[in-house]
Motif scaffolding. Structure first.
Motif, PDB file in Angstrom:
ATOM      1  N   THR A   1       0.791  -1.226   0.000  1.00 54.24           N
ATOM      2  CA  THR A   1       0.000   0.000   0.000  1.00 54.24           C
ATOM      3  C   THR A   1       0.829   1.284   0.000  1.00 54.24           C
ATOM      4  OG1 THR A   1      -0.141  -0.118   2.430  1.00 54.24           O
ATOM      5  CG2 THR A   1      -1.930  -1.128   1.149  1.00 54.24           C
TER       6      THR A   1
ATOM      7  N   SER B   1      -8.110  -1.050   6.195  1.00 55.88           N
ATOM      8  CA  SER B   1      -8.063  -1.247   4.747  1.00 55.88           C
ATOM      9  C   SER B   1      -9.309  -0.753   4.020  1.00 55.88           C
ATOM     10  CB  SER B   1      -7.859  -2.733   4.422  1.00 55.88           C
ATOM     11  OG  SER B   1      -8.924  -3.508   4.956  1.00 55.88           O
ATOM     12  N   GLY B   2     -10.412  -0.562   4.740  1.00 47.04           N
ATOM     13  CA  GLY B   2     -11.669  -0.207   4.084  1.00 47.04           C
ATOM     14  C   GLY B   2     -11.582   1.070   3.277  1.00 47.04           C
ATOM     15  N   LYS B   3     -11.124   2.143   3.903  1.00 42.96           N
ATOM     16  CA  LYS B   3     -11.012   3.431   3.216  1.00 42.96           C
ATOM     17  C   LYS B   3     -10.003   3.352   2.082  1.00 42.96           C
ATOM     18  CE  LYS B   3     -10.037   8.331   4.053  1.00 42.96           C
ATOM     19  NZ  LYS B   3      -9.679   9.347   5.090  1.00 42.96           N
TER      20      LYS B   3
ATOM     21  N   VAL C   1      -9.197   0.746   0.224  1.00 41.09           N
ATOM     22  CA  VAL C   1      -9.757   0.017  -0.917  1.00 41.09           C
ATOM     23  C   VAL C   1     -10.554   0.961  -1.805  1.00 41.09           C
ATOM     24  CG1 VAL C   1     -11.481  -1.711  -1.570  1.00 41.09           C
ATOM     25  CG2 VAL C   1      -9.763  -2.264   0.151  1.00 41.09           C
ATOM     26  N   ASN C   2     -11.383   1.812  -1.201  1.00 43.11           N
ATOM     27  CA  ASN C   2     -12.178   2.756  -1.978  1.00 43.11           C
ATOM     28  C   ASN C   2     -11.296   3.737  -2.741  1.00 43.11           C
ATOM     29  OD1 ASN C   2     -14.616   1.645  -1.088  1.00 43.11           O
ATOM     30  ND2 ASN C   2     -14.676   2.973   0.718  1.00 43.11           N
ATOM     31  N   GLN C   3     -10.234   4.193  -2.092  1.00 43.36           N
ATOM     32  CA  GLN C   3      -9.326   5.135  -2.749  1.00 43.36           C
ATOM     33  C   GLN C   3      -8.619   4.491  -3.934  1.00 43.36           C
ATOM     34  OE1 GLN C   3      -6.857   6.282   0.569  1.00 43.36           O
ATOM     35  NE2 GLN C   3      -8.204   7.984   1.169  1.00 43.36           N
TER      36      GLN C   3
ATOM     37  N   ASN D   1      -9.657   1.881  -5.663  1.00 44.53           N
ATOM     38  CA  ASN D   1     -10.642   1.639  -6.718  1.00 44.53           C
ATOM     39  C   ASN D   1     -10.903   2.902  -7.528  1.00 44.53           C
ATOM     40  OD1 ASN D   1     -11.393  -1.076  -6.800  1.00 44.53           O
ATOM     41  ND2 ASN D   1     -12.688  -0.868  -4.991  1.00 44.53           N
ATOM     42  N   ASP D   2     -11.016   4.039  -6.851  1.00 45.50           N
ATOM     43  CA  ASP D   2     -11.214   5.304  -7.566  1.00 45.50           C
ATOM     44  C   ASP D   2     -10.044   5.573  -8.502  1.00 45.50           C
ATOM     45  OD1 ASP D   2     -13.603   5.708  -6.284  1.00 45.50           O
ATOM     46  OD2 ASP D   2     -12.781   7.066  -4.762  1.00 45.50           O
TER      47      ASP D   2
ATOM     48  N   ARG E   1     -10.120  -3.618 -10.619  1.00 51.12           N
ATOM     49  CA  ARG E   1     -10.616  -3.119  -9.344  1.00 51.12           C
ATOM     50  C   ARG E   1     -10.089  -3.999  -8.225  1.00 51.12           C
ATOM     51  NH1 ARG E   1     -14.704  -5.524  -6.766  1.00 51.12           N
ATOM     52  NH2 ARG E   1     -15.905  -7.180  -7.735  1.00 51.12           N
TER      53      ARG E   1
ATOM     54  N   THR F   1      -8.447  -7.826   0.313  1.00 51.31           N
ATOM     55  CA  THR F   1      -7.189  -7.562   1.000  1.00 51.31           C
ATOM     56  C   THR F   1      -6.722  -8.816   1.724  1.00 51.31           C
ATOM     57  OG1 THR F   1      -8.333  -6.767   2.979  1.00 51.31           O
ATOM     58  CG2 THR F   1      -7.733  -5.120   1.327  1.00 51.31           C
TER      59      THR F   1
END
Length: 310
Positions: free
Chosen positions: A155, A200-202, A204-206, A208-209, A219, A223
């Protein structure tokens, strides 16, 4: 159901650990194939089922001679060795120089790996550890036969930038150009992040964007826990309840999510392939029967039989 190819762009983000963990908890019978042209690691880090070392000469090295004469998927099992935990593995090459023996055979291997899932005798899904890839890595020739290509990344910002660029390059190579989130193509390109499960949640969204904005067609699919203790247990270097480790628990979630989202599609694809093969077989049989029932052509009598009365 499928061939799942796992790779990384650069460095050592944990491709082998991820591949072993996913294969160990895969819902169906699985075969772990070490297909890294630079050489495999399991000979050095894992024990065989008999308690000794894995044989480095049985696996990708031994299959090279077989594949040059054609490769039936079930023949893969002749080159497989079980690990101490029961996982079946196709041991990788010893050194990079041995990869010349597989020159031109990667598409053949890819087809055999993908077709093993539909074997009427011993079906299995293949998890292929492809190691680090670049534009000229021959293992990339496996990817067109895969249902899913997973890129493993840590990451750090530079690692995420590299996985974005590698996903875009693969999309151009496999799909013919950039793709948005609404135009996913086969093989699907997924990203697996090696991360702290608690935060990791936030992220993952970043990520993916970022992947969508770059039109990679990829995508994040899950994790894997950054769990060194679990990795040491998986490699047999440390004792403990492996099934309770963060590594295995996260691997179970990734496999469950993959099957929930794509398992049905893989099954339909396999059924369609089987139906197509059955149709081809029926057509060949009908053609053979038609030829059998054609009127016989006049034949010249054999010497010695002409004039033989009854």
């Amino acid at each position: 159901m499928a061939l799942i190819a796992i790779a990384a762009d650069k460095g050592s983000p944990g491709v082998t650990t991820t591949a072993v963990a996913l294969a160990a908890v895969w819902p169906r019978r699985s075969l772990l194939a070490e297909t890294d042209p630079a050489g495999g690691d399991l000979v050095y880090r894992s024990a065989a089922a008999h308690g000794g070392q894995l044989n480095p000469n049985i696996g990708m090295l031994s299959i090279a001679a077989t594949a040059r004469r054609g490769l039936v998927p079930d023949q893969l099992w002749d080159h497989v060795q079980p690990l101490s935990g029961g996982l079946e593995v196709l041991v990788g090459l010893g050194i990079a120089e041995q990869a010349t023996g597989l020159s031109g055979l990667w598409p053949t291997l890819g087809h055999a790996f993908a077709s093993l899932a539909d074997s009427p005798n011993t079906p299995a899904d293949v998890i292929a550890d492809c190691g680090r890839i670049s534009g000229d890595t021959p293992a990339v020739e496996l990817f067109p036969h895969a249902a899913l290509v997973l890129l493993v990344s840590r990451t750090e910002p530079e690692a995420l930038a590299r996985v974005r660029d590698r996903a875009a390059a693969l999309s151009a190579k496999l799909h013919g150009g950039p793709r948005g989130a609404a135009t996913l193509a086969t093989p699907l390109i997924g990203v697996v992040l090696i991360a702290d499960p608690g935060s990791s949640g936030k992220l993952v969204n970043q990520v993916n964007d970022m992947l969508v904005h770059a039109q990679t067609g990829a995508r994040v699919v899950g994790t894997i826990a950054d769990d060194q203790a679990g990795a040491d247990q998986l490699a047999g270097r440390r004792r403990g309840r492996l099934d309770k480790s963060l590594l295995i628990r996260s691997a179970r979630k990734v496999t469950a999510d993959l099957y929930q989202q794509y398992g049905a599609a893989w099954a339909v694809s396999a059924q369609a392939q089987q139906a197509h093969q059955a149709q081809q077989g029926a057509q060949a049989q009908n053609q053979a029967q038609a030829q059998t029932h054609q009127p016989n052509q006049p034949q010249q009598p054999h010497q010695g039989h002409a004039g033989a009365g009854r």
